[in-house]
Structure formats: C-alpha cells, structure tokens
Design a protein around this motif. Structure first.
Motif, mmCIF file in Angstrom:
data_model
loop_
_atom_site.group_PDB
_atom_site.id
_atom_site.type_symbol
_atom_site.label_atom_id
_atom_site.label_comp_id
_atom_site.label_asym_id
_atom_site.label_seq_id
_atom_site.Cartn_x
_atom_site.Cartn_y
_atom_site.Cartn_z
ATOM 1 N N UNK A 124 0.893 -1.299 -0.018
ATOM 2 C CA UNK A 124 0.020 -0.003 -0.132
ATOM 3 C C UNK A 124 0.909 1.288 -0.009
ATOM 4 N N UNK A 125 0.645 2.130 -0.883
ATOM 5 C CA UNK A 125 1.465 3.296 -0.987
ATOM 6 C C UNK A 125 0.841 4.343 0.029
ATOM 7 N N UNK A 126 1.694 5.494 0.058
ATOM 8 C CA UNK A 126 1.265 6.399 1.234
ATOM 9 C C UNK A 126 0.517 7.239 0.277
ATOM 10 N N UNK A 127 -0.852 7.754 0.900
ATOM 11 C CA UNK A 127 -1.651 8.580 0.340
ATOM 12 C C UNK A 127 -2.648 7.753 -0.765
ATOM 13 N N UNK A 128 -2.823 6.168 -0.526
ATOM 14 C CA UNK A 128 -3.747 5.779 -1.428
ATOM 15 C C UNK A 128 -4.649 4.699 -0.589
ATOM 16 N N UNK A 129 -5.805 4.552 -0.883
ATOM 17 C CA UNK A 129 -6.544 3.236 -0.250
ATOM 18 C C UNK A 129 -6.526 2.276 -1.157
ATOM 19 N N UNK A 130 -6.383 1.053 -0.382
ATOM 20 C CA UNK A 130 -6.380 -0.082 -0.931
ATOM 21 C C UNK A 130 -7.698 -0.863 -0.195
ATOM 22 N N UNK A 131 -8.412 -1.210 -1.069
ATOM 23 C CA UNK A 131 -9.711 -1.880 -0.374
ATOM 24 C C UNK A 131 -9.442 -3.471 -0.611
ATOM 25 N N UNK A 132 -9.639 -4.161 0.436
ATOM 26 C CA UNK A 132 -9.631 -5.605 0.191
ATOM 27 C C UNK A 132 -11.075 -6.104 0.144
ATOM 28 N N UNK A 133 -11.418 -6.592 -1.047
ATOM 29 C CA UNK A 133 -12.905 -6.928 -1.128
ATOM 30 C C UNK A 133 -12.901 -8.535 -1.081
ATOM 31 N N UNK B 26 -14.980 4.017 -2.402
ATOM 32 C CA UNK B 26 -13.690 4.413 -1.911
ATOM 33 C C UNK B 26 -12.305 4.151 -2.213
ATOM 34 N N UNK B 27 -12.103 2.968 -3.168
ATOM 35 C CA UNK B 27 -10.775 2.407 -3.503
ATOM 36 C C UNK B 27 -10.203 3.283 -4.450
ATOM 37 N N UNK B 28 -8.600 3.190 -4.364
ATOM 38 C CA UNK B 28 -7.666 3.733 -5.409
ATOM 39 C C UNK B 28 -7.477 2.392 -5.949
ATOM 40 N N UNK B 29 -7.139 1.151 -5.339
ATOM 41 C CA UNK B 29 -6.807 0.089 -5.895
ATOM 42 C C UNK B 29 -7.732 -0.938 -5.086
ATOM 43 N N UNK B 30 -8.074 -2.231 -5.596
ATOM 44 C CA UNK B 30 -8.799 -3.179 -5.138
ATOM 45 C C UNK B 30 -8.081 -4.583 -5.129
ATOM 46 N N UNK B 31 -7.846 -5.247 -4.005
ATOM 47 C CA UNK B 31 -7.519 -6.634 -3.936
ATOM 48 C C UNK B 31 -8.839 -7.399 -3.416
ATOM 49 N N UNK B 32 -9.000 -8.419 -4.350
ATOM 50 C CA UNK B 32 -10.031 -9.470 -4.138
ATOM 51 C C UNK B 32 -9.559 -10.719 -3.519
ATOM 52 N N UNK C 95 -5.284 -7.974 -8.108
ATOM 53 C CA UNK C 95 -5.525 -6.609 -7.408
ATOM 54 C C UNK C 95 -5.779 -5.719 -8.660
ATOM 55 N N UNK C 96 -6.728 -5.138 -8.795
ATOM 56 C CA UNK C 96 -7.162 -4.300 -9.798
ATOM 57 C C UNK C 96 -7.048 -2.471 -9.526
ATOM 58 N N UNK C 97 -6.772 -1.735 -10.513
ATOM 59 C CA UNK C 97 -6.897 -0.369 -10.155
ATOM 60 C C UNK C 97 -8.537 0.048 -10.031
ATOM 61 N N UNK C 98 -8.960 0.909 -9.299
ATOM 62 C CA UNK C 98 -10.206 0.994 -9.215
ATOM 63 C C UNK C 98 -10.637 1.682 -10.583
ATOM 64 N N UNK C 99 -9.637 2.670 -11.310
ATOM 65 C CA UNK C 99 -9.867 3.233 -12.481
ATOM 66 C C UNK C 99 -8.913 2.730 -13.534
ATOM 67 N N UNK C 100 -9.647 2.367 -14.608
ATOM 68 C CA UNK C 100 -8.599 1.751 -15.386
ATOM 69 C C UNK C 100 -7.779 2.909 -16.185
ATOM 70 N N UNK C 101 -7.223 2.573 -17.320
ATOM 71 C CA UNK C 101 -6.383 3.600 -17.921
ATOM 72 C C UNK C 101 -7.097 4.641 -18.492
#
Lengths: 441, 559
Positions: B278-287, B465-471, B480-486
């Motif tokens: 997890x990077x500083x200043x990001x929200x990782x959601x564990x789904x 909420x998520x910036x990245x999502x780990x399922x 682990x996917x980015x909450x928003x694609x490219x």
C-alpha cells in the motif's frame, strides 16, 4: 427463541442490529478464528443490577426466612392443627415466632437494649463488625475477580494459606512491636497472593479454567493446614488442632482500648481499620488506576481489550494476585486479631460467604463493605437468636442462600415487587439465537 | 394467500419500534421492505412471525384475523421465515435439518428420515435448488445453507416467505441465484417479503416496495424509482451516494506484506501466501465475501493473530513479533470489523472508550493513577470533532446508535498520528448519514498521506472508496485491480463479483463481457453519477434482460 413471556428480556428491535458476523463458507476456509467466549453472561447480569435490587433481595430473603421461622415454631404448628377452625391463631403464633426471632437477631447484632451497661448494649454491633472483617476483605478479593470476569472460588484456600503464613510469622519470630505486626500482615497477604496467583498463571498461560483450579486448590489448602498443624513447630499441644499463640507484638490491637473505656469487653480490633483501608484502596484501584481500567475492560470485553493492546493474560494474573492478597488480609483478621492462633477451622466458611458478599455488593467496593457488615450481623445475631428463641441458627444460612438466589434471579425479584425491566432497551447482542459462525464453530 | 398487517404497533420501553404500520402483501408478489438499520423492519417481521406480541393492530390472512402466540402458530398458518443468521444445526444433514421441528415419525415414534429426504428432493427438484439431502450443513457453502432454510420453510407449506436481509452473506453471483429462486417461488404463487436496505436488489426484483423509517411507513415506491429516490425516501432527506474524492496522489509503498500465510490450529489455511503493498496516500480496498481470510489478514497486521510465514513491514521495519500495544502506539490505526465485540467495551462510558488504547499515557495517567478530568476533556474534544451525538460523555457507549459508536471508534483510532490505517467494514450497519461521514474521514486521512487499507464486503463501498482493489477468495488474493482503468473508467462490478467467487481476473473480464447479472441490469436507467453505475457502458445490450451469470454460481456448489 421462543415466544415472548413477560419478564423475558426482549431484544431491542432492529436497533443497533448489524448484519455482522456473516457466515463463512464453512469447511472451506475453516471460518474465522473462534474467539473464546470469556464473558460469563450470568456474571454480567448479576453485576449489572442496581443497589435497589440488592436491598430488595435481602428484604425478600428475610421475609421468606421469617416464614420458615414461623413454620418451624412449635406454637405455630400446634395452632396449625386447628387452622380451619381458628386461622388467626396460626397467623398470630407465626407472627410472634418470626418477630421474636428477628428481634433477638437485632439484639444480638446491633443493639441490645436489655444489657446492663451501655458497653454491653453496644457490644453486639462490635461483634458484627468483628465477623465482618474477614467477610469484607475476602469479599473485596472476590469482587475484584468478578470485575475482571473471573469466578474466583478460591478465597477459602487463599485465606488458609494466608493464615498459615501470618500465624507462623506471628509466633515463630521475635520482632519489635508494630514491625512484627506489619510483617505478619504482609506475610499473610503474600501467602494469599501466591495461592491466588497460581490459578491466574495457569489460566493466562494454559487456559485452565479458574473455577476448577481454585476449587481444587481449596482442597489442597485444607489438607495442607491439617498437615502443617501436625508438624512439631506448629503443634505444641500435640492435638493437631491449634498452633502456638501469636506473639502479642504481632496481633492487631483492640480498636477500643481498655484504658479508654474500661471493661468494655469488645473484641473489635484494628483489622476493621484494615478492612476500611482495603475498601478505599480497592475503590482507587478499580476506578482511578490504569490497572483497574484494564481489569474492568478485560472483564467487560476481553476481545476489545486485546484489540486495544491490553494483555489479557497479564491482567488475569494481576487480578488473581490482588484477589489472593485481599483474602490473605482476611486471614490476618482471624489469626492476628480474633483467634490469635492458627486453627484447623481458621477459614470457617468465610471464603464461600465472601462470594455471597461480593455478589450482594455488586462487586463494588463500598457495596461489598456494607454487604460484609450485613453478613457479619447475620452471623453475630444468629447466636443470640438461637439461644433466646427455639429458632435454629441454620436459618441464617437459609437466609444467606435465599439472598444469593434472589440476586441471581433479578427477574424474579422484579416480578415480586412489580418493577419494570431495566434491560428492556438493552442493545441486542446476538440475533435470534446464535450466528451461523458460532454454530459452525 | 393474501397477507395484511393493520396498524401494527410495538413499543419497547420508550422506543416505538413500529408505529401503526399497515402492509398488504398480495398473493404471488415480491414485496420489499426497505429501511435503514433500526427502522423497525425486523421488529415488524418478528411480530408477523409470532416472536413478538404486537401492542396494537392485527394480522389478517385472506381477510380473517389471526393471532400468533409463537412461531409455531405462524408456521402452521403458512408463514415461513429465513432469518439473517441461519437457524441450522451444523452437524445435521440437510434432511435432518428440514425434519427438525416437524419430525415425520412412524410406528413407535421412530423417525422416518426417508420421508424428509423425499421432501427435500421434491422441493429441490421443483425449484432447481440442487441440494443433496444427505449433505452435512457445515460442509455446504452459505448460499446453499440459505436454500436449505428456504426448503425448510417450503416443506411446511409456507405461502408467505419472509427473507430477512438474505443477501448480506452472499456473493453477487449467489445473490443472482437467490433472485432466480425468488422468481421461481413467485411463479408458483408464494408471496415473498424481502427485507433489505440494499437499494440495488430492491430495484432488481421487487414488485412493490414499502419504505419504513423510524417505525412508520413513509411511503410506497415502485421498482422503477431511482436509487437516489429510494435512498432519500429511506433516509428522509436527499442523500449523495457518491464518495467525493480527488484522485489519489500516491507516494512510496510504505506498507508491504509478503508471502503471508496463516494456518488455523486444525490445519485449515486461512490466509494463503499473499503479497501486496500500500502506498502512502492511497486507499487499498480488500474486497471479498465474508470469511475469505480478510479478518485474519487484518488481525495479523494488528498483531492479534500471528502468521505462520511471511513478513509485514511498515516503513521498512518488520512488524511481526511486536505486541498489539506497540503497533498501535507506533502509528497503526485499527477499526475492527465487529464494533461491538472488538471495538468498544459497551459497559464503559464514551469517555473511557475514547482512551481504551492510550489510557496509561500522558495526559490521561500519571504513573498508575488516571486523571478522570483529562479523560473527560479529551472525550468532549473528540466527540465535538467527530460529531458524535450523545447526552453525556459519561453515559455507557451502549446508549449510542451504531453510527455514533462507530464515530467514537474512528475518533479514537484517528486521534494518534497515523502511519497506517486499517479499517474493517467501517460502515457496516450504519445509517446513510454516518456512512458519508466515515467515508469523508477515511478519504481525509488518505489525503494526509497515510496508507489506508479498507476491508469491505460491500461492493458499493469498495467501488466508492478504493484507489486499488485486492479481491480475496479462500485466503488468496485473486487479483489486484486499479479502481479506475487507464481510460479513467471505473472497474466493472461484474468483474469484481466474479473475482469474489474465485474467478481469475482475465476469465472474469471475459465472462462479464458475455453475461450480465441481474443486479448489473438494475443499474440501467439510473440517474445519479454513482461510482457503481459504471456497468452501464457494458450493458448496452441488456435492456430489461434478466439473465443471470450461471457459471460462477454453480461453481459455488460443493467442491
């Protein structure tokens, strides 16, 4: 969950309900780790009650005790043989028996207006206080355990071990006055603390149930004291019943000395002051110290305490050591104050009565103090009641037992006195029945 | 059977849980009862099921009044209930569970299990439940256990079936399967009362919607209403369902988990060799669906649970081997999953709960002596800052609503300078207003440069909420996917749903492109710019169509 009966605690509807603890695919992930359910629900309920409930439990117990006294009375039973002819006879005979017994009990425990001197009239109260000393101190120990969620049944054993150490320090050594007493007191406390610490460590390290361990340690303590009383150093009269007398330097001085009030005949000693100081200390410990904060947190919700970084095991040990030390102090009241030597029956039933005292006092320090006084009074008053009326002293035990019974069943007392249920709006803890997680665990 | 509730009133002390509620359920209709937690839905259903005596009002079945002394009466009148927490004995087989309570007996009181087996098979075949009568309950996935509950109700000839929050424990695919079952039941003439607070589901299947707020019926809505309309009706004011947040400005990866495994004492692998950072200043959601190792992961990070292998590092320093206290004080904020069990001591006052972690530090204690004045002052400051509504900070925390209690937990955990925030199910059971508040706080913490881990089973929350999502699925991280694609488009919720059932990312994307879930279809025609509404772009061909994704649901059967 069955239908809703009056008095049954209805869960608060919907409110605070969470769709929590959803089920896990069982057998696949094995489910989340099962948390030990360390909270005794009954204990929570008993301790959650109000002072009013305690008072009502006592009133109800005394009333039923009174009925039993009336039934046990010869005159009442005789009058009952012609009950249908003249029912009032039975009732008045019963009333007389009950009143006489309780009046005798009052005279034996609080104030005897028929005594020749004022000292004699007040003496019953001091006797009650003497009996109350070990009850209050051991009761405080039990109460501290309750607050931490521990059922410490071992006060009896802790008293015995404390008594052995205190008596031995009292008669086997020769130290200057005051210091000798302090050493003996401290020794008694340490003896109890060690005996109390054992189940604490066993529970913290190995998960041993403290109820079972303390009960077993009680047996060990009982045989330990009979063994010790047969050892030469403890057994000058070769009776195996009584140790040498504790040195006068190591005994609690009388609270009302003869030079202050000649011929008062009071047995009341400084042990009572120790009991008061211990009550104040326990109040401070529980309400104002970080240790007490942890004890209360662990007792009320061990899972949350652990999540907040507290060490549940450490607190368990500390609590049991404190409880044992208080029981050890209770022992000093007996061996250094009231009896002044070690006897096989030094603990009498104080260790068990103390449980009742702590329950009646709702595990609060001052509640326990006054509950101890009440039980001391019951004990003291019982003797005069037995000698003046035909009522057996065992009725006191019945009353004590009834008090516990009513305290353990708050809904029963509420029903009798038609009180509303304070738990009605308590948040619902679990859904109807158990969650699947608990069920599959 | 037509069911009518007229003027049902139920009072608990000073709390009016149900205030003259009227409800009519027509035969063969799916009637949704929508309301927030605490609105009185469950109370109403408990009255209907005979668990509570109503203080006023009556129940009419096909026009004639009925009184239920207990669930037995309700069952024999044709009312069945599937509780949110199933009432099943884990070691029983399906047939035994179904037989429980009405055991078919032969001569001499011998249990005729064959009869029960036959019933299970009959109902199971009729509605396509695919339930083996001889399977043991504890071996069945949650979705199938729920079907057993439904079979149980149907085997007693239930004509009105009450489902209390039935989807709370299901994957999106299992939810689809449940919805299919509900439709089948409806076809066969069974009425269904469906209790929920999830707007999406209501819109997907309900024929009629009754909205309850604070114990009273505030209105009926049609399934064509938008989610925002329903939410506003439910909450009583206009609500925003979006989480307002700027794009993340992530820095270095300061929190790293490597090859972490947790094995239960019985040998079950709870967390299976997972790695992420997890990077500083990001929200990782564990789904993931409840019980797939997320709880254990969070507990390992806090130190309540010891891992069997792997490493956990914060700012390069190894956390393993440190005590919970040490970790908390070194700057980990932890919001536990189950607030009432792990988060607060319910008999403690609000003020005491606010210092549950720092009780023995300055200024709350000097030596072993605590300072009640400082504890109180702290409580007044924190409750002000976190907008906690209370009567007195000395009241037990159990007097607070769930939302306010959660704010207390957040206030406590965010009052230290944080290097990592871990929040499990931070908004479970909260009302919409509190959810908004909690989300804002979490995002604010992120914007302060703290790495944040949110464990959530609610897809909407994850997507918001998520910036990245780990399922996670069965202890593993499926992907682990980015909450928003490219291209800036949010990730497809169907993809996440499939991943939550264990389907790897590429397969999930392929399947999601082929099929459209019932719930995804319910997104169509929505109004608001909702982060969860992204499925629209892929649903162009799914107008009104209600095919369900059958593949993953059937893989959920017994392995």
């Amino acid at each position: 969950m069955s239908d809703q009966t009056p008095g049954h605690t209805p869960e608060r509807p919907d409110a605070g309900e969470e769709q929590s603890v959803a089920a896990t695919p069982p057998g696949e992930t094995g489910g989340p780790t099962v948390r030990e359910q360390e909270r005794p629900g009954v204990l929570q309920q008993i301790l959650g009650g109000s002072a009013l409930m305690s008072v009502l439990a006592v009133v109800l117990a005394l009333f039923i005790g009174g009925l039993l006294i009336a039934f046990a009375d010869e005159d009442t039973r005789e009058a009952a043989t012609y009950f249908f002819a003249r029912p009032l006879d039975t009732i008045s005979a019963g009333w007389t028996a009950m009143a006489e017994a309780y009046v005798a009990m009052f005279r034996g425990s609080v104030f005897d207006w028929q005594a020749a001197t004022f000292a004699g009239a007040v003496k019953p109260l001091t006797e009650s206080m003497v009996f109350a000393i070990p009850l209050i101190l051991a009761g405080l120990g039990i109460a501290v355990g309750f607050r931490a969620g521990l059922f410490n049944i071992g006060a009896q054993g802790q008293i015995i071990v404390g008594a052995i150490v205190a008596a031995w320090l009292g008669f086997a050594f020769d130290l200057p006055p005051v210091i000798h007493l302090l050493v003996a007191i401290l020794g008694g406390a340490i003896g109890g603390a060690v005996w109390g610490g054992i189940p604490g460590v066993l529970k913290a390290r190995f998960g041993a149930n403290e109820v079972i361990v303390t009960i077993m340690l009680n047996y060990i303590a009982v045989y330990l004291i009979s063994y010790i009383l047969k050892q030469p150093g403890f057994n000058p009269g070769r009776t195996g019943q009584r140790s040498p007398a504790v040195s006068p330097d190591a005994t609690y001085p009388l609270l009302v000395p003869q030079w202050l009030w000649p011929d008062n005949g009071f047995r009341l000693h400084w042990g009572f002051v120790v009991a008061i100081l211990a009550t104040v200390f326990v109040w401070w410990l529980m309400e104002r110290s970080t240790v007490g904060f942890q004890i209360r947190a662990v007792g009320a919700n061990p899972a949350a305490a652990r999540t907040a970084g507290m060490s549940v095991g450490r607190i368990t040990v500390i609590t049991m050591v404190v409880a044992g030390a208080l029981a050890g102090l209770a022992a000093t009241g007996q061996v250094l104050g009231t009896e002044r030597s070690l006897t096989a029956g030094v603990a009498a039933s104080f260790g068990f009565d103390a449980i009742t005292v702590a329950l009646l006092g709702r595990s609060r320090p001052w509640g326990t103090f006054f509950a101890g006084l009440l039980f001391g009074a019951l004990k003291a008053g019982g003797f005069l009641m037995q000698s003046l009326t035909s009522t057996p002293i065992d009725i006191v035990l019945v009353v004590q037992s009834l008090i516990v019974l009513f305290i353990a069943a708050p809904p029963l007392v509420r029903t009798v006195f038609r009180l509303p249920d304070p738990d009605r709006r308590r948040r619902r803890k679990a859904g109807p029945g158990t969650t699947p997680q608990e069920a599959t665990a | 059977m037509k069911l009518e509730l007229q003027g049902i009133t139920k009072v608990f002390g000073s709390l009016v849980a149900n205030d003259h509620i009227d409800l009519v359920v027509e035969p063969g209709e799916i009637h949704a009862l929508l309301g927030e937690n605490g609105a009185g839905k469950s109370t109403l259903m408990n009255v209907l099921y005979g668990l509570y005596d109503p203080d006023d009002g009556q129940i009419l079945l096909d026009g004639s009044p009925a009184t239920f002394k207990g669930p037995g009466d309700a069952v024999s009148a044709g009312i069945g209930m599937v509780h949110q927490h199933f009432m099943l004995v884990p070691v029983f087989t399906v047939a035994e569970s179904v037989a429980l309570g009405y055991e078919p007996t032969g001569a001499g009181g011998v249990l005729r299990l064959e009869e029960a087996r036959r019933r299970v098979r009959e109902i199971s075949d009729r509605f396509g439940f695919q339930v083996d009568p001889d399977a043991r309950i504890e071996d069945l996935p949650v979705g199938v256990q729920q079907r057993v509950e439904i079979i149980k109700a149907l085997s007693r000839d239930a004509q009105v079936l009450i489902l209390d929050e039935p989807t709370a424990v299901l994957t999106p695919q299992e939810t689809d399967e449940l919805i299919r079952i509900m439709r089948e039941l409806k076809e066969s003439g069974t009425s269904i009362v469906f209790i929920t607070h999830k707007l999406r589901e209501v819109r997907a299947i309900a024929d009629r919607i009754t909205v309850i707020r604070r114990g009273t019926v505030v209105g009926e809505a049609s399934p064509t209403s938008t989610e925002t309309e329903l939410a506003s009706l439910m909450v009583g004011r206009s609500v925003s369902l979006t989480v307002d947040k700027e794009p993340a400005q992530p820095g270095e990866a300061t929190f790293e988990v490597e090859n972490l495994s947790v094995v239960a004492p019985n040998g079950t692998v709870l967390v299976d060799d997972i790695s992420f950072d997890v990077r500083a200043g990001e929200i990782l959601c564990v789904a993931g669906v409840q019980g797939n190792g997320q709880t254990e992961l969070a507990e390992v990070i806090l130190g309540i649970e010891e891992p069997d292998s792997g490493s956990v590092r914060l700012d390069g320093e190894d956390l393993l081997g440190k005590g919970v206290k040490e970790r908390l004080r070194s700057g980990i904020g932890f919001v536990p999953e189950d607030r009432s069990t792990d988060g607060v001591v319910s008999s403690f006052s609000i003020a005491e709960n606010l210092v549950l972690d720092l009780y023995d530090t300055q200024p709350f204690a000097r030596g072993v002596s605590m300072s009640p004045a400082k504890v109180t002052a702290n409580a007044e400051q924190r409750t002000e800052e976190f907008d906690v509504r209370y009567t007195s900070v000395h009241d037990p925390i159990s007097t607070l609503s769930g939302g306010n209690a959660q704010k207390v937990v957040l206030a406590r955990e965010m009052s230290r300078p944080l290097r990592l925030l871990v929040a499990s199910q931070p908004t479970r059971g909260l009302d919409v207003g509190s959810i908004e508040f909690v989300h804002r706080r979490v995002v604010a913490e992120r914007d302060r440069g703290t790495p944040v881990i949110i464990v959530s089973t609610e897809l909407d929350e994850v997507l918001g909420l998520a910036d990245r999502i780990a399922v996670m699925y069965r202890g593993r991280i499926v992907g682990i996917v980015d909450a928003k694609g490219e291209d800036g488009a949010p990730v497809n919720r169907d993809v996440l749903g499939l991943m939550m059932a264990g389907v790897p990312l590429e397969d999930a994307q392929r399947q999601a492109a082929e099929h459209h879930s019932v719930l995804g279809a319910a997104d169509l025609g929505d109004d608001g710019p909702r982060p969860a509404a992204e499925g629209e772009t892929r649903h162009t061909s799914a107008e009104g169509e209600t095919r369900h994704t059958s593949a993953p649901a059937s893989t959920e059967e017994r392995p």
